[in-house]
Design an enzyme around this catalytic site. Structure first.
Site, PDB file in Angstrom:
ATOM      1  N   SER A  51     -11.881  21.179  14.635  1.00 19.91           N
ATOM      2  CA  SER A  51     -13.053  22.052  14.515  1.00 19.91           C
ATOM      3  C   SER A  51     -12.700  23.500  14.182  1.00 19.91           C
ATOM      4  O   SER A  51     -13.580  24.274  13.796  1.00 19.91           O
ATOM      5  CB  SER A  51     -13.879  22.013  15.801  1.00 19.91           C
ATOM      6  OG  SER A  51     -13.186  22.632  16.875  1.00 19.91           O
ATOM      7  N   LYS A 119     -13.188  28.354  20.160  1.00 11.48           N
ATOM      8  CA  LYS A 119     -14.091  28.740  19.074  1.00 11.48           C
ATOM      9  C   LYS A 119     -13.911  30.230  18.775  1.00 11.48           C
ATOM     10  O   LYS A 119     -13.274  30.965  19.519  1.00 11.48           O
ATOM     11  CB  LYS A 119     -15.562  28.489  19.451  1.00 11.48           C
ATOM     12  CG  LYS A 119     -15.900  27.071  19.875  1.00 11.48           C
ATOM     13  CD  LYS A 119     -15.784  26.063  18.750  1.00 11.48           C
ATOM     14  CE  LYS A 119     -16.119  24.654  19.231  1.00 11.48           C
ATOM     15  NZ  LYS A 119     -15.813  23.623  18.204  1.00 11.48           N
TER      16      LYS A 119
END
Length: 232
Positions: A51, A119
């Site tokens: 991701s 993230k």
């Protein structure tokens, strides 16, 4: 007669610890020091998914430092590791199975820890984060971000539209591999509207440390240095 150190030469030297006891003592001290370092300074994690490509690839070992947030806030552009908000974000692939030895080592920072998310912070408390403008860009407080230096080549900034004002004390986070990241955009139905509590941030990713051929320090993308993002 007295020697240089001030002790009487005839004094009998006390016996030290047996070798086995000294070894155990040193091992315990090493584990304590490792636990303190993990708790307050740096901690190792591994990347379980793609991701955050191209910055990280699967199974990269990353080093997270905690010093930056001792007396300061999380900043836009920071790549952070954080706890799963309410246990509702993380899929089964994010919690690796560890052997008892690996689990024990991870508790004191001697083995990469799993079960967290990584993230990039796009918006902080008070920011209005939107997608997309008429050129397909993510904007923060009306300022478009130039993201080509870090998002996956060929990927659009987002295939989902959103318009969120980040509550105080919370963060809007997105993966760099936008098409394969279930980030804030996918959790807008949860409390906080997809944002995460800043207090859940473990620390800022400082470097990739393994594999050795990919080892390097991270740098903040220039787009987040734009003073207009803060209304200046």
């Amino acid at each position: 007669m007295t020697n240089v150190a001030g002790a009487t030469t005839g004094t009998r030297r006390g016996r030290g610890l047996p070798v086995w006891a000294e070894t155990i003592l040193l091992l315990v001290l090493a584990l304590v020091v490792s636990a303190v370092v993990k708790t307050f300074f740096v901690q190792m994690f591994f990347v379980p998914s793609g991701s955050m490509r191209p910055l990280f690839v699967d199974d990269d070992r990353i080093l997270v430092q905690k010093v930056s947030y001792w007396a300061g806030d999380v900043h836009r552009g920071d790549v952070v590791v954080f706890d799963d908000p309410g246990g509702q974000w993380l899929g089964p692939e994010g919690a690796p199975r560890l052997t008892p030895v690996q689990k024990a080592l991870s508790e004191v920072g001697l083995y990469p820890t799993g079960g967290h998310l990584v993230k990039r912070v796009i918006g902080v408390g008070g920011d209005r984060v939107r997608c997309c403008d008429n050129q397909g860009r993510v904007t923060v407080n009306g300022v478009p971000l130039s993201e080509r230096s870090y998002i996956m080549p060929g990927a659009s900034p987002s295939d989902r539209r959103f318009d969120v004002t980040v509550p105080k004390g919370r963060l809007w986070v997105m993966g760099d591999n936008r098409a394969y990241s279930e980030d804030s955009r996918f959790h807008q139905d949860l409390p906080g509207g997809g944002t995460i509590p800043a207090k859940d941030v473990v620390g800022k990713v400082w470097a990739i440390v393994w594999p050795f051929g990919r080892a390097h320090f991270l740098h903040e993308p220039k787009t987040f240095e734009d003073p207009r993002l803060s209304g200046k």
